[in-house]
Design a protein around this motif. Structure first.
Motif, PDB file in Angstrom:
ATOM      1  N   GLN A   1       1.150  -1.047  -0.012  1.00  0.00           N
ATOM      2  CA  GLN A   1      -0.321   0.153  -0.087  1.00  0.00           C
ATOM      3  C   GLN A   1       0.693   0.932  -0.112  1.00  0.00           C
ATOM      4  O   GLN A   1       0.291   2.473  -0.514  1.00  0.00           O
ATOM      5  N   THR A   2       1.849   1.088   1.075  1.00  0.00           N
ATOM      6  CA  THR A   2       2.574   2.383   0.619  1.00  0.00           C
ATOM      7  C   THR A   2       3.390   2.751  -0.215  1.00  0.00           C
ATOM      8  O   THR A   2       3.665   3.878  -1.528  1.00  0.00           O
ATOM      9  N   ALA A   3       4.008   2.029  -1.312  1.00  0.00           N
ATOM     10  CA  ALA A   3       4.441   1.758  -2.306  1.00  0.00           C
ATOM     11  C   ALA A   3       3.107   2.297  -3.912  1.00  0.00           C
ATOM     12  O   ALA A   3       3.902   3.238  -4.524  1.00  0.00           O
ATOM     13  N   THR A   4       2.137   1.644  -3.291  1.00  0.00           N
ATOM     14  CA  THR A   4       1.627   1.785  -3.885  1.00  0.00           C
ATOM     15  C   THR A   4       0.692   3.699  -4.097  1.00  0.00           C
ATOM     16  O   THR A   4      -0.186   4.435  -5.048  1.00  0.00           O
ATOM     17  N   ILE A   5       1.269   4.174  -3.226  1.00  0.00           N
ATOM     18  CA  ILE A   5       1.213   5.273  -2.579  1.00  0.00           C
ATOM     19  C   ILE A   5       1.855   6.015  -3.372  1.00  0.00           C
ATOM     20  O   ILE A   5       2.100   7.424  -4.111  1.00  0.00           O
ATOM     21  N   ILE A   6       3.022   6.361  -2.849  1.00  0.00           N
ATOM     22  CA  ILE A   6       4.179   6.948  -3.256  1.00  0.00           C
ATOM     23  C   ILE A   6       5.039   6.640  -5.421  1.00  0.00           C
ATOM     24  O   ILE A   6       4.900   7.246  -5.229  1.00  0.00           O
ATOM     25  N   GLY A   7       4.584   5.111  -5.373  1.00  0.00           N
ATOM     26  CA  GLY A   7       5.332   4.899  -6.837  1.00  0.00           C
ATOM     27  C   GLY A   7       4.361   5.952  -7.932  1.00  0.00           C
ATOM     28  O   GLY A   7       4.763   6.969  -8.435  1.00  0.00           O
ATOM     29  N   PRO A   8       2.662   6.127  -8.004  1.00  0.00           N
ATOM     30  CA  PRO A   8       2.150   7.402  -9.375  1.00  0.00           C
ATOM     31  C   PRO A   8       2.496   8.693  -8.753  1.00  0.00           C
ATOM     32  O   PRO A   8       2.757   9.057  -9.754  1.00  0.00           O
ATOM     33  N   ALA A   9       2.480   8.653  -6.940  1.00  0.00           N
ATOM     34  CA  ALA A   9       2.615   9.907  -6.931  1.00  0.00           C
ATOM     35  C   ALA A   9       4.486  10.708  -7.528  1.00  0.00           C
ATOM     36  O   ALA A   9       4.689  11.721  -8.922  1.00  0.00           O
ATOM     37  N   LEU A  10       5.164   9.515  -7.526  1.00  0.00           N
ATOM     38  CA  LEU A  10       6.698   9.434  -7.839  1.00  0.00           C
ATOM     39  C   LEU A  10       6.315  10.035  -9.663  1.00  0.00           C
ATOM     40  O   LEU A  10       7.542  10.082 -10.522  1.00  0.00           O
ATOM     41  N   GLY A  11       5.934   9.254 -10.009  1.00  0.00           N
ATOM     42  CA  GLY A  11       5.893   9.117 -11.692  1.00  0.00           C
ATOM     43  C   GLY A  11       5.738   9.812 -11.938  1.00  0.00           C
ATOM     44  O   GLY A  11       5.513  10.399 -13.139  1.00  0.00           O
ATOM     45  N   GLY A  12       4.639  11.109 -11.585  1.00  0.00           N
ATOM     46  CA  GLY A  12       4.464  12.259 -11.702  1.00  0.00           C
ATOM     47  C   GLY A  12       4.779  12.898 -12.143  1.00  0.00           C
ATOM     48  O   GLY A  12       5.473  13.710 -12.521  1.00  0.00           O
ATOM     49  N   VAL A  13       6.033  13.192 -11.089  1.00  0.00           N
ATOM     50  CA  VAL A  13       7.127  14.097 -11.018  1.00  0.00           C
ATOM     51  C   VAL A  13       8.032  13.563 -11.788  1.00  0.00           C
ATOM     52  O   VAL A  13       8.343  14.318 -12.541  1.00  0.00           O
ATOM     53  N   LEU A  14       8.702  12.435 -12.067  1.00  0.00           N
ATOM     54  CA  LEU A  14       9.624  11.853 -12.507  1.00  0.00           C
ATOM     55  C   LEU A  14       9.091  12.023 -14.238  1.00  0.00           C
ATOM     56  O   LEU A  14      10.189  12.666 -15.467  1.00  0.00           O
ATOM     57  N   TYR A  15       8.585  11.959 -14.729  1.00  0.00           N
ATOM     58  CA  TYR A  15       7.693  12.448 -16.428  1.00  0.00           C
ATOM     59  C   TYR A  15       7.297  13.562 -16.612  1.00  0.00           C
ATOM     60  O   TYR A  15       8.372  14.015 -17.770  1.00  0.00           O
ATOM     61  N   ILE A  16       8.029  14.635 -15.443  1.00  0.00           N
ATOM     62  CA  ILE A  16       7.969  16.508 -15.359  1.00  0.00           C
ATOM     63  C   ILE A  16       9.730  16.309 -16.442  1.00  0.00           C
ATOM     64  O   ILE A  16       9.291  17.394 -17.616  1.00  0.00           O
ATOM     65  N   ALA A  17      10.713  15.651 -15.872  1.00  0.00           N
ATOM     66  CA  ALA A  17      11.843  15.508 -16.056  1.00  0.00           C
ATOM     67  C   ALA A  17      12.049  14.892 -17.679  1.00  0.00           C
ATOM     68  O   ALA A  17      13.034  14.923 -18.064  1.00  0.00           O
ATOM     69  N   GLY A  18      10.902  13.884 -17.590  1.00  0.00           N
ATOM     70  CA  GLY A  18      11.288  13.104 -19.183  1.00  0.00           C
ATOM     71  C   GLY A  18      11.317  11.685 -19.336  1.00  0.00           C
ATOM     72  O   GLY A  18      11.401  11.146 -17.647  1.00  0.00           O
ATOM     73  N   ALA A  19      10.381  10.933 -20.129  1.00  0.00           N
ATOM     74  CA  ALA A  19      10.066   9.434 -19.679  1.00  0.00           C
ATOM     75  C   ALA A  19      11.225   8.379 -19.872  1.00  0.00           C
ATOM     76  O   ALA A  19      11.041   7.887 -18.854  1.00  0.00           O
ATOM     77  N   GLY A  20      12.323   9.424 -20.177  1.00  0.00           N
ATOM     78  CA  GLY A  20      13.137   8.391 -20.083  1.00  0.00           C
ATOM     79  C   GLY A  20      14.158   8.433 -18.971  1.00  0.00           C
ATOM     80  O   GLY A  20      14.465   7.576 -18.539  1.00  0.00           O
ATOM     81  N   HIS A  21      14.319   9.718 -18.471  1.00  0.00           N
ATOM     82  CA  HIS A  21      14.299  10.217 -16.351  1.00  0.00           C
ATOM     83  C   HIS A  21      13.616   9.120 -15.849  1.00  0.00           C
ATOM     84  O   HIS A  21      14.392   8.452 -15.011  1.00  0.00           O
ATOM     85  N   ALA A  22      12.605   8.608 -15.993  1.00  0.00           N
ATOM     86  CA  ALA A  22      11.755   7.911 -15.548  1.00  0.00           C
ATOM     87  C   ALA A  22      12.315   6.823 -15.491  1.00  0.00           C
ATOM     88  O   ALA A  22      12.633   5.704 -14.470  1.00  0.00           O
ATOM     89  N   TYR A  23      12.525   6.586 -16.160  1.00  0.00           N
ATOM     90  CA  TYR A  23      12.102   4.962 -16.980  1.00  0.00           C
ATOM     91  C   TYR A  23      13.941   4.383 -15.796  1.00  0.00           C
ATOM     92  O   TYR A  23      13.804   3.576 -15.931  1.00  0.00           O
ATOM     93  N   LEU A  24      14.934   5.098 -16.391  1.00  0.00           N
ATOM     94  CA  LEU A  24      15.916   5.277 -15.825  1.00  0.00           C
ATOM     95  C   LEU A  24      16.028   5.210 -14.182  1.00  0.00           C
ATOM     96  O   LEU A  24      16.984   4.189 -13.700  1.00  0.00           O
TER      97      LEU A  24
END
Length: 410
Positions: free
Chosen positions: A154-177
């Motif tokens: 549950q903790t990861a399911t809360i943190i993960g999506p929010a972090l994914g949204g933040v990382l996508y701002i820097a670019g999909a490539g950086h998020a995947y890395l």
């Protein structure tokens, strides 16, 4: 009986559990980040709800084909090696997506292939991880370890999506890395685990043993009813695949808003998990499960009709809260009713039902949205969930009338 506070230190002092918990948080967070980034990137490339649904189908098909084998492998080989290998392959897949994004060769077909490979890895990783935990902690603290392991998800399911949204701002490539690096760390932590409870005696590999997980569940109508109800409810009521559409076109938000939407059900689930930890279900568990599924359906209808971001988040939180009640009933029935020697195979079948409700549900949502429109698809799914709960209450009366959980199976 020891209190939760008294039990806590014994788990913290167990290095194996700390490593397991940390690896599970990292792996689940990475999977959630990938789900957000892939969904947003696919919709940015194609503006197609049908393609969003196909991403879910690509993750589901490997599960459909490999579940039986995955459960058998989990019961016959070193579970640490299986989990570690899956996490390393998932990390390499994320690295491939990063390179494709940076060099401008990303395409729907590349995303579909990556989703299928990640789906195949998750097919082996999920049931093996579930079967691994009882081997790294002593039996006396296993119930507490299971509860805290669920909190990791549950903790990861809360943190993960929010972090994914933040990382996508820097670019999909950086998020995947980022995902690739943390999958590598998770696999390394699993490698360091020490087994404290030897595995059960392995039965000979036969065709019957390969399919025994299905036979075990089929022979227990209460378990079958609980698993199938949870599967069909989320299959119809899940609107996860359409969240990018709601975020961009209906709620008019960005990738941060999408991350918040994806995290909302997990927030509700975590809150309800805390409630159930403090006040566990002790009676009328069947009625509570059916009631929760109907609340889940009602929340889906509200979300489908909402055009106000706070209301949409509230509806998703309600859906997550209701869903965890169903999940707790289902998982408790499976855990208490499954012999240790069959845990991998039964966990694999259970994972297939979960995957069906999630990945195939995303495909169903994408298909119905492309046929009827986004809002009608979600609303119809919520109504269908309520109708299914009513039907299942008649088809599986022993589940509906179940009062207490069974004693733990030997």
């Amino acid at each position: 009986m020891s209190s939760l506070v008294e039990d806590e230190p014994s788990l913290i002092r167990q290095t194996g559990f700390v490593l397991f918990w940390s690896a599970r948080v990292l792996s689940t967070s990475c999977f959630q980040i990938v789900a957000v980034v892939i969904g947003w990137q696919m919709y940015a490339l194609t503006s197609s709800t049908f393609n969003l649904g196909l991403v879910g189908l690509c993750q589901f098909l490997p599960m459909l084909l490999l579940t039986i084998l995955a459960g058998h492998v989990a019961d016959r080989f070193d579970r640490r090696v299986i989990v570690r290998t899956c996490q390393f392959v998932e990390g390499l897949t994320a690295l491939g997506l990063a390179l494709a994004s940076w060099y401008g060769v990303i395409s729907p077909h590349v995303i579909f292939a990556a989703a299928a490979l990640i789906g195949a890895c998750r097919t082996f990783e999920a049931p093996t991880t579930a079967a691994l935990l009882p081997m790294v902690v002593s039996p006396a603290i296993l119930p507490k370890a299971l509860a805290l392991s669920a909190s990791a998800i549950q903790t990861a399911t809360i943190i993960g999506p929010a972090l994914g949204g933040v990382l996508y701002i820097a670019g999909a490539g950086h998020a995947y890395l980022f995902v690739a690096v943390f999958y590598l760390i998770a696999g390394t932590l699993i490698s360091l685990l020490q087994i404290v409870v030897p595995p059960a005696k392995r039965e000979p590999a036969t065709l019957r043993s390969l399919f025994s997980g299905f036979g075990f569940i089929k022979s227990r109508p209460i378990i079958l009813g609980a698993i199938s109800l949870d599967m069909v409810a989320v299959l119809l009521g899940g609107a996860t695949a359409l969240l990018p559409v709601y975020a961009r076109d209906i709620l008019h938000t960005n990738s941060l808003g999408l991350g918040a939407l994806r995290a909302s059900p997990a927030i509700g689930a975590l809150l309800m998990s805390l409630v159930l930890t403090r006040w566990p279900m002790k009676s009328r568990v069947g009625h509570k499960m059916f009631g929760a599924v109907m609340v889940f359906g009602a929340g889906t209808v509200i979300f489908g009709l909402s055009t106000w971001f706070p209301l949409s988040m509230a509806a998703l939180i309600i859906m997550g809260s209701a869903d965890v009640v169903s999940v707790v009933v289902r998982s408790t029935l499976v855990q208490l009713g499954t012999p240790d020697a069959m845990r991998g195979r039964v966990s694999a079948v259970n994972s297939m039902f979960i995957g069906t409700s999630n990945q195939l549900g995303e495909f169903e949502s994408g298909m119905t949205a492309s046929l009827f429109g986004t809002v009608p698809a979600v609303v119809l799914g919520g109504v269908g969930t309520i109708l299914v709960a009513l039907a299942w209450s008649q088809l599986f009366k022993p589940l509906r009338d179940a009062d207490r959980f069974p004693e733990r199976s030997a």
